[in-house]
Write a protein that holds these residues in place. Structure first.
Motif, PDB file in Angstrom:
ATOM      1  N   LEU A   1      23.475  -0.645-105.472  1.00 33.65           N
ATOM      2  CA  LEU A   1      23.516   0.743-105.903  1.00 33.65           C
ATOM      3  C   LEU A   1      24.731   1.015-106.775  1.00 33.65           C
ATOM      4  O   LEU A   1      25.820   0.526-106.497  1.00 33.65           O
ATOM      5  CB  LEU A   1      23.561   1.673-104.686  1.00 33.65           C
ATOM      6  CG  LEU A   1      22.423   1.560-103.677  1.00 33.65           C
ATOM      7  CD1 LEU A   1      22.686   2.475-102.493  1.00 33.65           C
ATOM      8  CD2 LEU A   1      21.083   1.879-104.315  1.00 33.65           C
ATOM      9  N   ASP A   2      24.510   1.838-107.813  1.00 33.60           N
ATOM     10  CA  ASP A   2      25.676   2.270-108.582  1.00 33.60           C
ATOM     11  C   ASP A   2      26.365   3.376-107.778  1.00 33.60           C
ATOM     12  O   ASP A   2      25.815   3.862-106.789  1.00 33.60           O
ATOM     13  CB  ASP A   2      25.282   2.708-109.996  1.00 33.60           C
ATOM     14  CG  ASP A   2      24.447   3.981-110.043  1.00 33.60           C
ATOM     15  OD1 ASP A   2      24.650   4.884-109.214  1.00 33.60           O
ATOM     16  OD2 ASP A   2      23.589   4.083-110.946  1.00 33.60           O
ATOM     17  N   PRO A   3      27.576   3.772-108.165  1.00 34.09           N
ATOM     18  CA  PRO A   3      28.306   4.777-107.363  1.00 34.09           C
ATOM     19  C   PRO A   3      27.539   6.082-107.152  1.00 34.09           C
ATOM     20  O   PRO A   3      27.598   6.669-106.072  1.00 34.09           O
ATOM     21  CB  PRO A   3      29.582   5.005-108.167  1.00 34.09           C
ATOM     22  CG  PRO A   3      29.786   3.729-108.929  1.00 34.09           C
ATOM     23  CD  PRO A   3      28.401   3.237-109.250  1.00 34.09           C
TER      24      PRO A   3
ATOM     25  N   MET B   1      22.703   8.389-101.595  1.00 29.13           N
ATOM     26  CA  MET B   1      22.165   7.766-100.379  1.00 29.13           C
ATOM     27  C   MET B   1      22.965   8.185 -99.148  1.00 29.13           C
ATOM     28  O   MET B   1      22.392   8.548 -98.122  1.00 29.13           O
ATOM     29  CB  MET B   1      22.180   6.239-100.484  1.00 29.13           C
ATOM     30  CG  MET B   1      21.065   5.705-101.313  1.00 29.13           C
ATOM     31  SD  MET B   1      19.501   5.955-100.477  1.00 29.13           S
ATOM     32  CE  MET B   1      18.633   4.544-101.067  1.00 29.13           C
ATOM     33  N   ASN B   2      24.274   8.131 -99.278  1.00 29.04           N
ATOM     34  CA  ASN B   2      25.143   8.489 -98.146  1.00 29.04           C
ATOM     35  C   ASN B   2      25.075   9.977 -97.819  1.00 29.04           C
ATOM     36  O   ASN B   2      25.371  10.371 -96.695  1.00 29.04           O
ATOM     37  CB  ASN B   2      26.583   8.076 -98.428  1.00 29.04           C
ATOM     38  CG  ASN B   2      26.755   6.568 -98.438  1.00 29.04           C
ATOM     39  OD1 ASN B   2      25.998   5.830 -97.823  1.00 29.04           O
ATOM     40  ND2 ASN B   2      27.765   6.101 -99.158  1.00 29.04           N
ATOM     41  N   SER B   3      24.718  10.796 -98.790  1.00 28.56           N
ATOM     42  CA  SER B   3      24.660  12.248 -98.607  1.00 28.56           C
ATOM     43  C   SER B   3      23.235  12.755 -98.441  1.00 28.56           C
ATOM     44  O   SER B   3      23.027  13.968 -98.353  1.00 28.56           O
ATOM     45  CB  SER B   3      25.293  12.943 -99.821  1.00 28.56           C
ATOM     46  OG  SER B   3      26.592  12.474-100.065  1.00 28.56           O
ATOM     47  N   SER B   4      22.268  11.880 -98.404  1.00 24.49           N
ATOM     48  CA  SER B   4      20.865  12.301 -98.462  1.00 24.49           C
ATOM     49  C   SER B   4      20.460  13.240 -97.322  1.00 24.49           C
ATOM     50  O   SER B   4      19.702  14.188 -97.554  1.00 24.49           O
ATOM     51  CB  SER B   4      19.936  11.094 -98.535  1.00 24.49           C
ATOM     52  OG  SER B   4      20.087  10.273 -97.410  1.00 24.49           O
ATOM     53  N   ASP B   5      20.950  13.019 -96.116  1.00 23.77           N
ATOM     54  CA  ASP B   5      20.600  13.924 -95.013  1.00 23.77           C
ATOM     55  C   ASP B   5      21.076  15.347 -95.289  1.00 23.77           C
ATOM     56  O   ASP B   5      20.324  16.310 -95.103  1.00 23.77           O
ATOM     57  CB  ASP B   5      21.186  13.438 -93.685  1.00 23.77           C
ATOM     58  CG  ASP B   5      20.485  12.194 -93.149  1.00 23.77           C
ATOM     59  OD1 ASP B   5      19.354  11.907 -93.576  1.00 23.77           O
ATOM     60  OD2 ASP B   5      21.081  11.525 -92.290  1.00 23.77           O
ATOM     61  N   ASP B   6      22.323  15.478 -95.741  1.00 17.79           N
ATOM     62  CA  ASP B   6      22.870  16.802 -96.047  1.00 17.79           C
ATOM     63  C   ASP B   6      22.142  17.450 -97.219  1.00 17.79           C
ATOM     64  O   ASP B   6      21.823  18.642 -97.190  1.00 17.79           O
ATOM     65  CB  ASP B   6      24.367  16.718 -96.378  1.00 17.79           C
ATOM     66  CG  ASP B   6      25.209  16.363 -95.168  1.00 17.79           C
ATOM     67  OD1 ASP B   6      24.747  16.588 -94.030  1.00 17.79           O
ATOM     68  OD2 ASP B   6      26.333  15.865 -95.370  1.00 17.79           O
ATOM     69  N   ILE B   7      21.883  16.665 -98.255  1.00 18.13           N
ATOM     70  CA  ILE B   7      21.221  17.200 -99.451  1.00 18.13           C
ATOM     71  C   ILE B   7      19.816  17.677 -99.117  1.00 18.13           C
ATOM     72  O   ILE B   7      19.422  18.788 -99.499  1.00 18.13           O
ATOM     73  CB  ILE B   7      21.194  16.138-100.576  1.00 18.13           C
ATOM     74  CG1 ILE B   7      22.620  15.879-101.080  1.00 18.13           C
ATOM     75  CG2 ILE B   7      20.289  16.586-101.726  1.00 18.13           C
ATOM     76  CD1 ILE B   7      22.753  14.669-101.992  1.00 18.13           C
ATOM     77  N   VAL B   8      19.071  16.871 -98.388  1.00 15.65           N
ATOM     78  CA  VAL B   8      17.701  17.249 -98.025  1.00 15.65           C
ATOM     79  C   VAL B   8      17.700  18.499 -97.143  1.00 15.65           C
ATOM     80  O   VAL B   8      16.858  19.378 -97.300  1.00 15.65           O
ATOM     81  CB  VAL B   8      16.954  16.078 -97.366  1.00 15.65           C
ATOM     82  CG1 VAL B   8      15.637  16.524 -96.748  1.00 15.65           C
ATOM     83  CG2 VAL B   8      16.712  14.971 -98.393  1.00 15.65           C
TER      84      VAL B   8
END
Length: 127
Positions: A7-9, A15-22
């Motif tokens: 993965l690029d940055p 990916m690391n923030s996906s739960d919060d974003i969703v």
């Protein structure tokens, strides 16, 4: 992609923030909460004003405002008065900007297809 190193940055952050974003997207995605945020763009409004403009039951409006507050999209400025948070403004303005830009692109694509069809039609008649 099996490895995080693939993965690029930007992807890694998402990916690391996906739960919060969703979670935020789900909150905004409800039509009544989205409309509440839109109404609050012009400044703070009282619960009663929101109630009148939204045509909801008190309990439904209270639940929507709680959900928006819990997601840091709305702040309660004092008893019975709500305003959109900076986060809320940023999300709504980003949605508006992206939607407007996509509408312009869609229109250009549609116009291009229309010109192409017109050209094909014209060329077919000439043969």
């Amino acid at each position: 992609m099996d490895k995080k190193s693939d993965l690029d940055p930007s992807q890694e952050f998402l990916m690391n923030s996906s739960d919060d974003i969703v979670s935020i997207l789900k909150t905004i995605a409800h039509i009544n909460r989205f409309r509440i945020l839109i109404l609050l763009l012009n400044g703070p409004l009282t619960f009663q004003t929101l109630l009148e403009q939204m045509d909801l039951k008190k309990s439904a409006l209270a639940n929507h405002l709680t959900e928006l507050k819990d997601s840091n999209l709305v702040d309660k400025v004092h008893h019975g008065t709500y305003e959109i948070s900076e986060n809320g403004k940023n999300y709504i303005k980003s949605i508006e900007k992206t939607y407007r830009e996509n509408k312009v692109i869609e229109k250009k694509v549609w116009e291009s297809k229309q010109r192409e069809q017109l050209s094909k039609s014209f060329l077919e008649r000439k043969q």
